[in-house]
Design a protein around this motif. Structure first.
Motif, PDB file in Angstrom:
ATOM      1  N   ASP A  58       1.565  -7.771   0.113  1.00 47.25           N
ATOM      2  CA  ASP A  58       0.130  -7.064   1.307  1.00 47.25           C
ATOM      3  C   ASP A  58       1.093  -5.573   1.664  1.00 47.25           C
ATOM      4  O   ASP A  58       0.227  -4.754   2.619  1.00 47.25           O
ATOM      5  N   GLN A  61       1.863  -2.594   0.617  1.00 45.52           N
ATOM      6  CA  GLN A  61       0.996  -2.168   0.445  1.00 45.52           C
ATOM      7  C   GLN A  61       0.086  -1.061   1.904  1.00 45.52           C
ATOM      8  O   GLN A  61       0.091  -0.088   1.868  1.00 45.52           O
ATOM      9  N   ARG A  65      -0.437   2.583   2.255  1.00 46.76           N
ATOM     10  CA  ARG A  65      -2.058   3.519   3.003  1.00 46.76           C
ATOM     11  C   ARG A  65      -1.234   3.891   4.947  1.00 46.76           C
ATOM     12  O   ARG A  65      -1.346   5.406   5.042  1.00 46.76           O
ATOM     13  N   PRO A  71      -2.032   2.839  -2.390  1.00 46.21           N
ATOM     14  CA  PRO A  71      -1.298   2.013  -3.479  1.00 46.21           C
ATOM     15  C   PRO A  71      -1.889   1.586  -4.776  1.00 46.21           C
ATOM     16  O   PRO A  71      -3.179   1.667  -4.151  1.00 46.21           O
ATOM     17  N   ALA A  73      -0.842  -1.242  -7.558  1.00 48.42           N
ATOM     18  CA  ALA A  73       0.271  -2.292  -7.751  1.00 48.42           C
ATOM     19  C   ALA A  73       0.872  -2.282  -9.671  1.00 48.42           C
ATOM     20  O   ALA A  73      -0.749  -1.393 -10.418  1.00 48.42           O
TER      21      ALA A  73
END
Length: 344
Positions: A58, A61, A65, A71, A73
């Motif tokens: 998390d 990502q 950002r 992003p 995955a």
């Protein structure tokens, strides 16, 4: 009609040039991937080791950002297979999928570890060559960088992994190369220690001078492990940059000896050795060689510009070095200047 003397000489010259390149192939011009732009979707892959805590993804990502990017995955991003982030087939499939995906504009490796070399035979280089995209990462990602330089012919960036700290220094360097299509000069940050003579950011020059050539390199251990395989590019005329972590001086000695015996060190124009984190000898080392002494023994006799201490490797802040681009290295000042952009 017979060939005239000039035509014959031209043809012979072309054949000799082709023979100088492994496999007899002529050198293809460097392909430049598209630059990154705000809003672009970028893929996140783990081609080597796994992430211990899935919640850390998390944070990764959020970091992407914060760059202004979106992003995406990979399907097996949170996978685990022993000390790898999924089976070889799964990790290779993620790499192939990201290059085949038309919505993905760039690709970040989340982390290094070990395992990239295991997936090289499973990569779809026909698809990868058709879809040049910036691949960013370091450490074990060196195996992908070198294989792409050998098999795909487009620029990749030896820079922070997606899970790196991404301080201002790292971010500015990456943005200049990947977003702005710039040609920055990479120089070490100024030390701010409370001492008269700074230690941080110092450069050791083994042989002064300026060298020009293509940037090629990465992690020394990974590079040495690929010797004798088809996944290495031709280093003739290149500027070699190398770094490592957790290797005793004798092991650095062994790997540089391997590069020398394989003929790599005899073909390059210059050497930039970055950071070697935790590379001291374990226990008392009286009578042993230090890392700098090992480098001096191998690099000074080459008669080419060479220095130690560049700000790249397993450190919090580092350069973003694009493989394949022409660059100029000054061994006296310890700087690397890009002579062309890495992206279009």
């Amino acid at each position: 009609m017979g060939m005239d003397r000039r035509g014959l000489m031209t043809g012979m010259g072309a054949m000799m040039a082709a023979a100088a390149i492994p496999g007899g192939a002529t050198a293809a011009p460097l392909i430049k991937p598209p630059r990154l732009r705000a809003g672009d979707t970028v893929g996140l892959i783990e081609p080597a080791g796994f992430t211990d805590d899935a919640f850390d993804l998390d944070l990764v990502q959020d970091t992407i950002r914060a760059m202004g990017l979106t992003p995406k995955a990979a399907p097996h991003l949170a996978g685990r297979y022993g000390y790898l982030a999924g089976t070889d087939a799964d990790r290779a499939a993620d790499v192939n999928a990201m290059f085949a995906d038309p919505d993905v504009r760039g690709i970040f490796a989340v982390r290094g570890g070990w395992g990239c070399a295991r997936i090289l035979p499973l990569l779809d280089f026909a698809t990868i060559r058709k879809n040049p995209k910036l691949l960013t990462g370091f450490s074990d990602i060196t195996a992908l960088h070198l294989a792409f330089a050998a098999k795909a012919g487009f620029t990749t960036i030896h820079g922070p992994n997606a899970a790196s700290s991404w301080g201002q220094y790292s971010w500015d360097a990456f943005r200049a190369v990947a977003f702005d299509a710039g040609t920055p000069t990479f120089t070490n940050p100024v030390g701010r220690e409370d001492r008269l003579a700074q230690r941080i950011g110092r450069v050791r020059t083994f042989r002064p001078g300026v060298a020009r050539g293509r940037l090629l390199g990465g992690n020394l251990t990974v590079l040495a492990a690929l010797m004798g395989t088809p996944w290495l590019p031709d280093f003739s005329g290149a500027i070699l940059f190398i770094e490592d972590i957790g290797e005793a001086p004798y092991r650095i000695d062994r790997m540089l000896t391997q590069l020398s015996l394989a003929g790599v060190l005899g073909r390059i124009k210059g050497v930039a050795f970055g950071q070697c984190t935790d590379c001291g000898a374990a226990g008392p080392s009286y009578g042993g060689f230090t890392l700098s002494e090992v480098l001096q023994q191998h690099l000074a006799p080459l008669g080419i510009p060479a220095f130690q201490g560049g700000q790249f490797g397993h450190v919090a802040n580092q350069y973003s070095l694009p493989l394949g681009v022409e660059a100029e290295m000054d061994a006296t000042t310890g700087t690397i200047r890009l002579l062309e952009s890495a992206v279009r």
